[in-house]
Write an enzyme that holds these catalytic residues in place. Structure first.
Site, mmCIF file in Angstrom:
data_model
loop_
_atom_site.group_PDB
_atom_site.id
_atom_site.type_symbol
_atom_site.label_atom_id
_atom_site.label_comp_id
_atom_site.label_asym_id
_atom_site.label_seq_id
_atom_site.Cartn_x
_atom_site.Cartn_y
_atom_site.Cartn_z
ATOM 1 N N GLY A 239 -33.180 31.499 0.339
ATOM 2 C CA GLY A 239 -32.914 30.097 0.057
ATOM 3 C C GLY A 239 -34.060 29.131 0.232
ATOM 4 O O GLY A 239 -33.937 27.961 -0.158
ATOM 5 N N GLU A 275 -33.839 37.383 3.064
ATOM 6 C CA GLU A 275 -33.631 37.738 1.654
ATOM 7 C C GLU A 275 -34.211 36.683 0.719
ATOM 8 O O GLU A 275 -33.480 36.107 -0.102
ATOM 9 C CB GLU A 275 -32.121 37.860 1.372
ATOM 10 C CG GLU A 275 -31.376 38.859 2.223
ATOM 11 C CD GLU A 275 -29.852 38.730 2.077
ATOM 12 O OE1 GLU A 275 -29.364 37.698 1.561
ATOM 13 O OE2 GLU A 275 -29.157 39.668 2.480
ATOM 14 N N PRO A 276 -35.500 36.406 0.786
ATOM 15 C CA PRO A 276 -36.048 35.396 -0.125
ATOM 16 C C PRO A 276 -36.131 35.928 -1.558
ATOM 17 O O PRO A 276 -36.460 37.089 -1.777
ATOM 18 C CB PRO A 276 -37.452 35.133 0.431
ATOM 19 C CG PRO A 276 -37.811 36.368 1.183
ATOM 20 C CD PRO A 276 -36.523 36.984 1.670
ATOM 21 N N GLY A 277 -35.766 35.110 -2.510
ATOM 22 C CA GLY A 277 -35.892 35.473 -3.923
ATOM 23 C C GLY A 277 -36.830 34.504 -4.611
ATOM 24 O O GLY A 277 -37.943 34.842 -5.009
ATOM 25 N N ARG A 314 -32.684 26.902 -16.672
ATOM 26 C CA ARG A 314 -32.610 26.079 -15.464
ATOM 27 C C ARG A 314 -32.523 24.577 -15.742
ATOM 28 O O ARG A 314 -31.713 23.896 -15.111
ATOM 29 C CB ARG A 314 -33.757 26.400 -14.507
ATOM 30 C CG ARG A 314 -33.743 27.865 -14.031
ATOM 31 C CD ARG A 314 -34.701 28.130 -12.890
ATOM 32 N NE ARG A 314 -34.327 27.378 -11.718
ATOM 33 C CZ ARG A 314 -34.869 26.245 -11.351
ATOM 34 N NH1 ARG A 314 -35.873 25.729 -12.009
ATOM 35 N NH2 ARG A 314 -34.422 25.609 -10.295
ATOM 36 N N TYR A 318 -29.137 23.307 -14.178
ATOM 37 C CA TYR A 318 -29.272 22.692 -12.844
ATOM 38 C C TYR A 318 -30.020 21.362 -12.880
ATOM 39 O O TYR A 318 -30.475 20.896 -11.834
ATOM 40 C CB TYR A 318 -30.061 23.617 -11.903
ATOM 41 C CG TYR A 318 -29.606 25.044 -11.814
ATOM 42 C CD1 TYR A 318 -28.367 25.382 -11.282
ATOM 43 C CD2 TYR A 318 -30.450 26.081 -12.221
ATOM 44 C CE1 TYR A 318 -27.984 26.706 -11.171
ATOM 45 C CE2 TYR A 318 -30.055 27.406 -12.110
ATOM 46 C CZ TYR A 318 -28.822 27.714 -11.584
ATOM 47 O OH TYR A 318 -28.450 29.023 -11.470
ATOM 48 N N CYS A 346 -29.300 24.879 -31.206
ATOM 49 C CA CYS A 346 -28.469 23.790 -31.719
ATOM 50 C C CYS A 346 -27.546 23.232 -30.652
ATOM 51 O O CYS A 346 -26.318 23.373 -30.721
ATOM 52 C CB CYS A 346 -27.684 24.292 -32.922
ATOM 53 S SG CYS A 346 -28.813 24.815 -34.212
ATOM 54 N N GLU A 347 -28.137 22.639 -29.629
ATOM 55 C CA GLU A 347 -27.402 21.968 -28.558
ATOM 56 C C GLU A 347 -28.311 20.878 -28.017
ATOM 57 O O GLU A 347 -29.503 21.120 -27.806
ATOM 58 C CB GLU A 347 -27.124 22.925 -27.390
ATOM 59 C CG GLU A 347 -26.234 24.068 -27.718
ATOM 60 C CD GLU A 347 -25.127 24.258 -26.693
ATOM 61 O OE1 GLU A 347 -24.889 23.367 -25.860
ATOM 62 O OE2 GLU A 347 -24.505 25.316 -26.764
ATOM 63 N N TYR A 375 -35.142 33.146 -11.587
ATOM 64 C CA TYR A 375 -33.983 32.642 -12.324
ATOM 65 C C TYR A 375 -34.404 32.184 -13.723
ATOM 66 O O TYR A 375 -33.888 31.205 -14.252
ATOM 67 C CB TYR A 375 -33.262 31.539 -11.515
ATOM 68 C CG TYR A 375 -32.936 32.011 -10.112
ATOM 69 C CD1 TYR A 375 -31.957 32.970 -9.912
ATOM 70 C CD2 TYR A 375 -33.655 31.570 -8.998
ATOM 71 C CE1 TYR A 375 -31.683 33.457 -8.641
ATOM 72 C CE2 TYR A 375 -33.392 32.050 -7.724
ATOM 73 C CZ TYR A 375 -32.406 32.998 -7.555
ATOM 74 O OH TYR A 375 -32.140 33.488 -6.304
HETATM 75 C C1 LIG Z 1 -29.361 34.357 -4.288
HETATM 76 C C2 LIG Z 1 -29.334 34.951 -2.942
HETATM 77 C C3 LIG Z 1 -30.502 35.036 -2.184
HETATM 78 C C4 LIG Z 1 -31.827 34.489 -2.644
HETATM 79 O O1 LIG Z 1 -31.869 33.098 -2.728
HETATM 80 P P1 LIG Z 1 -33.263 32.398 -3.067
HETATM 81 O O2 LIG Z 1 -32.933 30.958 -3.096
HETATM 82 O O3 LIG Z 1 -33.710 32.900 -4.376
HETATM 83 O O4 LIG Z 1 -34.206 32.736 -1.972
HETATM 84 C C5 LIG Z 1 -30.445 35.682 -0.973
HETATM 85 N N1 LIG Z 1 -29.289 36.197 -0.498
HETATM 86 C C6 LIG Z 1 -28.133 36.113 -1.193
HETATM 87 C C7 LIG Z 1 -26.903 36.703 -0.624
HETATM 88 C C8 LIG Z 1 -28.123 35.493 -2.434
HETATM 89 O O5 LIG Z 1 -26.978 35.396 -3.118
#
Ligand SMILES: *Cc1c(COP(=O)(O)O)cnc(C)c1O
Length: 421
Positions: A239, A275-277, A314, A318, A346-347, A375
């Site tokens: 997050g 869990e960074p994404g 995005r 968002y 076409c939107e 994303y």
């Molecule tokens: C989406 C998600 C993440 C990653 O979130 P980021 O904002 O991309 O870091 C980590 N854990 C869980 C369970 C998620 O659903």
């Protein structure tokens, strides 16, 4: 920090000119930097040095095999949210023992696949899931390692569509019910309760909501231990946000985030997972697109580009801001003008930016959408029968197409005609 910089008047990805890739691959396309991916992973990994930890990349952010393998070779684990992601991670060479399985709707089939292939833990999100997991594990003669994802009822102060830690969100077990849920989980012979999981949302730009959630996790750890549970692993979710606009105040750095983790949770002597994404993949990717037309409207100019909302959703989904830059570096002092930057779909929602100040651009010019690595490609669709755009990866002075553009024939032939037609 990323590795998409101007050099000698043109945008480079590491040591390769972006225009050279565009000429070879055609536009639009996604372009990832190996060095940036690795740099961001290591920022977390090194900041947690001295703590028993595993950084599990949340692969839903960007899940190309080449990205997963790059991170896995650097030591990353993976956070998966579906059977497809589990199989993708395994195919990229990630051992089951480094994969955590999150998500509110794991089916029995998905659970079976992960138990058969090997899994580090399931992050269980509800009481009914606990029962299904137990039944599947017993049927397979296995014991499933689990954490329970608790919902701490904390406001992540982010976009409503990506907030997950408030009581009205679908995620996790309400923290007030946690003791009862842990008691039930422990009574199920197919489960081994090992820890607690929490994830409160995405694109957080302050530490305070994380800290509030983690303080609740610390308190819950002590309570559950007093109840007799062996809580030894804390999965703290992802997050942490990234700076999408250079003018904005920068979100906290991974170093500051990890220092807070150690301060709030260090005394518990638990293994830490994060869990960074977005922070790993977001600024490690750009989307490169070409101007098709410059169209003057009533009181505004439209830059119609060949990338669209189906390629990068995005902004439409968002209200997200992406920095947009020309691939040829503008001369300093060149006068800028406002453009509405739109795609061909076409939107009206197919609008990337309104009134964005850019140097004068003409048909054929290349532009780059920055911070598009997370994303981006994973949320693309074929809306308007537009082929999924290629993904390309750079590593130093080399580049490779890591997912080719499908042909129109391939797209159309996926449909099948029923026998009565
Ligand atoms: C989406 C998600 C993440 C990653 O979130 P980021 O904002 O991309 O870091 C980590 N854990 C869980 C369970 C998620 O659903």
């Amino acid at each position: 920090m990323d590795h998409f910089l101007y050099r000698d008047g043109a945008l480079f990805a590491e040591d390769v000119p972006v225009a050279e890739i565009a000429a070879a691959v055609g536009t639009p396309f996604y372009l990832y930097s190996t060095a940036t991916l690795l740099r961001h992973f290591r920022l977390f990994d090194e900041a947690l040095d001295g703590t028993d930890h595993l950084v599990c990349y949340a692969m839903k952010a960007a899940s190309n095999q080449a990205i997963l393998r790059t991170l896995a070779q650097a030591g990353a684990g993976m956070d998966v949210v579906s059977q497809g992601e589990y199989l993708r991670a395994r195919a990229a060479g990630v051992p089951g023992g480094k994969i955590v399985f999150s998500g509110v709707g794991k089916t029995a089939e998905e659970i079976r696949t992960a138990l058969a292939g090997g899994i580090r833990q399931f992050n269980v999100e509800s009481e009914p899931e606990m029962e299904v997991l137990n039944a599947v594990a017993l049927e397979m003669g296995k014991v499933a390692p689990v954490t329970l994802r608790v919902n701490p009822d904390v406001d992540a102060r982010t976009h409503a569509k990506i907030a997950t830690g408030k009581s009205e969100n679908k995620f996790g077990i309400p923290i007030a019910r946690a003791r009862a849920a842990y008691a039930r989980a422990t009574a199920l012979p197919g489960l081994e309760v090992i820890g607690i999981d929490v994830h409160i949302g995405s694109q957080l730009t302050e530490l305070a909501p994380f800290e509030a959630a983690y303080a609740k996790v610390a308190e819950l750890t002590e309570t559950l231990r007093a109840d007799g549970h062996d809580i030894r692993r804390l999965d703290l979710g992802g997050g942490l946000g990234i700076p999408y606009a250079r003018s904005n105040e920068a979100p906290p750095l991974p170093l500051e985030y990890c220092a807070m983790i150690k301060r709030v949770l260090g005394h518990l002597d638990c293994e830490i997972e994060i869990e960074p994404g977005r922070l790993i993949a977001g600024n490690a990717g750009i989307m490169v697109s070409r101007v098709i037309y410059v169209k003057s409207g009533e009181g505004r100019d439209f830059l119609i580009v060949d990338g669209a909302m189906n390629d990068l959703i995005r902004p439409a989904m968002y209200e997200a801001y992406h920095d947009i830059v020309p691939v040829i570096e503008p001369e300093p002092g060149l006068e800028r003008r406002p453009y509405d930057i739109v795609g061909p779909v076409c939107e009206t929602g197919d609008t990337f930016a309104r009134g964005r100040d850019l140097p004068p651009l003409a048909a054929g010019d290349l532009i780059a959408f920055r911070s598009a690595g997370a994303y981006g490609a994973v949320m693309a669709s074929e809306y308007n029968t537009r082929p999924l755009i290629p993904e390309v990866m750079v590593n130093g002075d080399q580049f490779a197409v890591i997912r080719p553009r499908p042909s129109y024939e391939e797209m159309i032939n996926r449909d099948t005609i029923p026998p009565w037609l």
